[in-house]
Design an enzyme around this catalytic site. Structure first.
Site, PDB file in Angstrom:
ATOM      1  CG  ASP A   1      -3.867   4.939  -2.258  1.00  0.00           C
ATOM      2  OD1 ASP A   1      -3.703   3.736  -1.374  1.00  0.00           O
ATOM      3  OD2 ASP A   1      -4.755   4.931  -0.968  1.00  0.00           O
TER       4      ASP A   1
ATOM      5  CG  ASP B   1      -1.631   1.319   1.126  1.00  0.00           C
ATOM      6  OD1 ASP B   1      -2.351   1.665   0.017  1.00  0.00           O
ATOM      7  OD2 ASP B   1      -2.035   0.977   2.246  1.00  0.00           O
TER       8      ASP B   1
END
Length: 503
Positions: free
Chosen positions: A331, A129
């Site tokens: 992201d 992430d």
């Protein structure tokens, strides 16, 4: 799912915090993030047809999105000669969202395998992430249902494990109440303690890093109970982590100086391809254009943030970004294209288009809007590079029936954009986009934490294909629910629509 983490470091609940104890806040745009709050607000409904489209889809957005995000990190440029390139295949999972027994959308996530512990390695699946900064694993003592369905970290099985404080220092008083980290998401929470252990991304000893890990004592049902992945490996930097002891990027650089300080993310355009993440640079086969680098803005915040000097829909300029003060966060934990709330209203109107064909034909209702021509979105970046998304990338598959008096028979079918409205406060917001899966499928992205920059190249369709599919929960081929996979790519499809050009 752009979500957010609020991280507090203190003693266990019920115990007073000692004098001098420290409190930190973390917040995610994906899974984990520090001291930034991310709020998804509904769009205001208006009288015209396109604005009504916005209002209708707003209630579904929270069910369509999966995102993980936290605070800052860093990576270096690709050397011509890459002494070490460690590639980890990524598996994609679809989770259906139902309303009245009907699947209306799919949440998605990508994750791969890592190992922790020594000498007996414990294998886990994690989301890599870029919107968060910590490694999070469920620990053996976690009894919440969302932990029970996953592999749990067994601290006593690892001879290399060391209990630590939130500062990264070894725990001195093992009988005292321990510091814990509370990470709050938009849809859930993780509470955990700290341990330092060996984390391995590959099979060689050089692929292992001593790293501070958050071992969760509790994990919420959303998102951890819905997906197959066990935890999260944050690739943010700086402010997104408590300190350098918990930053994979910093510890990899310190413990393995020969490693090129870069990682790269390749998301296959459809489920016939193999997605992957590489550490130590990137595989040139993943790119069908030259790599172009953009500096990371506001580095103190810890996000992979680039400046957007202007946005165009077709040839029309989006006025809100005309003065060059918009930005975008890359992201990997977010499944949609996030757009500032006020700007999303404008873009919904600009991107809406009627479904072609005979007005009375019932076949129009089953048209996949991702195949209906629409105006592209052009993001012009600092330095002149342009990132482009086609209608296929931003459209909601299912047409929407609008009832309005000025249309024939009082109604018309429209193709709508699938945008996640954001309301992010300063210093990160308010004019901040989140580039999740729609952008990451179209472009190979390279993250250089040494020089604090991000590289973009049009992703190739000719690589990482073949072999049995590893996709979990793939939707039926005829599904038009939001989040269903794109159709199989034809040769050259990406290069015909996606461009990284200089203007």
């Amino acid at each position: 799912m752009p979500s957010m983490l609020s991280t507090e470091v203190g003693h266990q609940r019920g115990n007073p915090s000692p004098a001098g104890s420290r409190t930190a806040v973390a917040s995610f745009l994906g899974v984990v993030a520090l001291s930034i709050s991310l709020t998804m607000l509904p769009l205001a409904s208006t009288s015209d047809s396109s604005q009504s489209i916005e209002a209708h889809q707003e209630e579904e957005l929270s069910e369509d999105i999966v995102s993980l995000m936290q605070r800052p990190g860093s990576l270096l440029q690709v050397a011509k000669k890459q002494p070490q390139l460690l590639t980890i295949p990524l598996q994609k999972q679809y989770v259906p969202i139902r309303r009245n027994e009907t699947v209306i959308a799919y949440k998605t996530a990508y994750f791969g395998q890592v190992q922790a512990g020594n000498p007996e390695a414990q294998t886990f699946t994690v989301v890599f992430d870029t919107g968060s900064g910590h490694m999070i694993l469920p620990n053996q003592g976690c009894e919440s249902p969302s932990c029970a369905k996953h592999r749990r970290y067994i601290r006593n099985a690892s001879k290399s494990a060391v209990d630590i404080e939130h500062t990264g220092e070894p725990l001195r008083n093992t009988g005292a109440a321990r510091d814990q980290l509370s990470i709050s998401f938009g849809t859930g929470e993780v509470v955990g303690e700290f341990v330092r252990d060996s984390v391995c991304l590959g099979n060689s000893s050089t692929d292992c890093t001593q790293l501070g890990i958050v071992t969760a004592n509790s994990m919420s049902q959303e998102p951890f109970g819905l997906f197959e992945f066990d935890g999260v490996l944050g690739l943010g930097f700086g402010a997104l982590v408590l300190n350098s002891h918990f930053s994979l990027l910093e510890q990899m650089s310190r413990q393995n100086p020969a490693l090129v300080p870069q990682f790269s993310v390749f998301l296959a355009r459809d489920d016939s391809g193999q997605s992957a993440i590489s550490f130590g640079g990137y595989d040139p086969r993943w790119a069908s254009s030259e790599l172009q680098w953009m500096p990371v803005e506001k580095q103190e915040l810890g996000y992979w943030l680039v400046q957007v000097t202007s946005v165009r829909v077709g040839d029309d300029v989006v006025d809100d970004c005309a003065n060059g003060d918009c930005r975008a966060i890359l992201d990997t934990g977010t499944s949609l294209l996030g757009v500032p709330r006020d700007i999303s209203r404008t873009m919904h109107r600009m991107l809406a288009r009627p479904v072609p064909g005979d007005h009375a034909s019932p076949a129009r209702a089953s048209v996949d809007c991702r195949g209906v021509p629409g105006r592209p979105i052009h993001f012009v970046l600092k330095g002149g590079a342009v990132v482009t998304l086609s209608a296929e990338d931003y459209s909601r598959p299912t047409p929407f029936n609008m009832t309005l008096p000025n249309f024939k028979d009082g109604w018309e079918l429209f193709c709508r954009s699938l945008l996640l409205p954001l309301d992010m406060k300063a210093p990160l917001g308010p004019k901040v986009f989140i580039w999740g899966e729609p952008v990451l499928r179209r472009y190979l992205t390279v993250y250089d934490w040494g020089q604090k920059r991000v590289g973009f190249a049009v992703a190739s369709n000719a690589v990482m294909a073949g072999g049995p599919s590893t996709t979990i929960g793939a939707p039926p081929p005829d599904s038009l629910a939001a989040g269903v996979p794109l159709s199989k790519a034809s040769p050259g499809a990406a290069s015909s629509e996606g461009t990284v050009q200089t203007v």
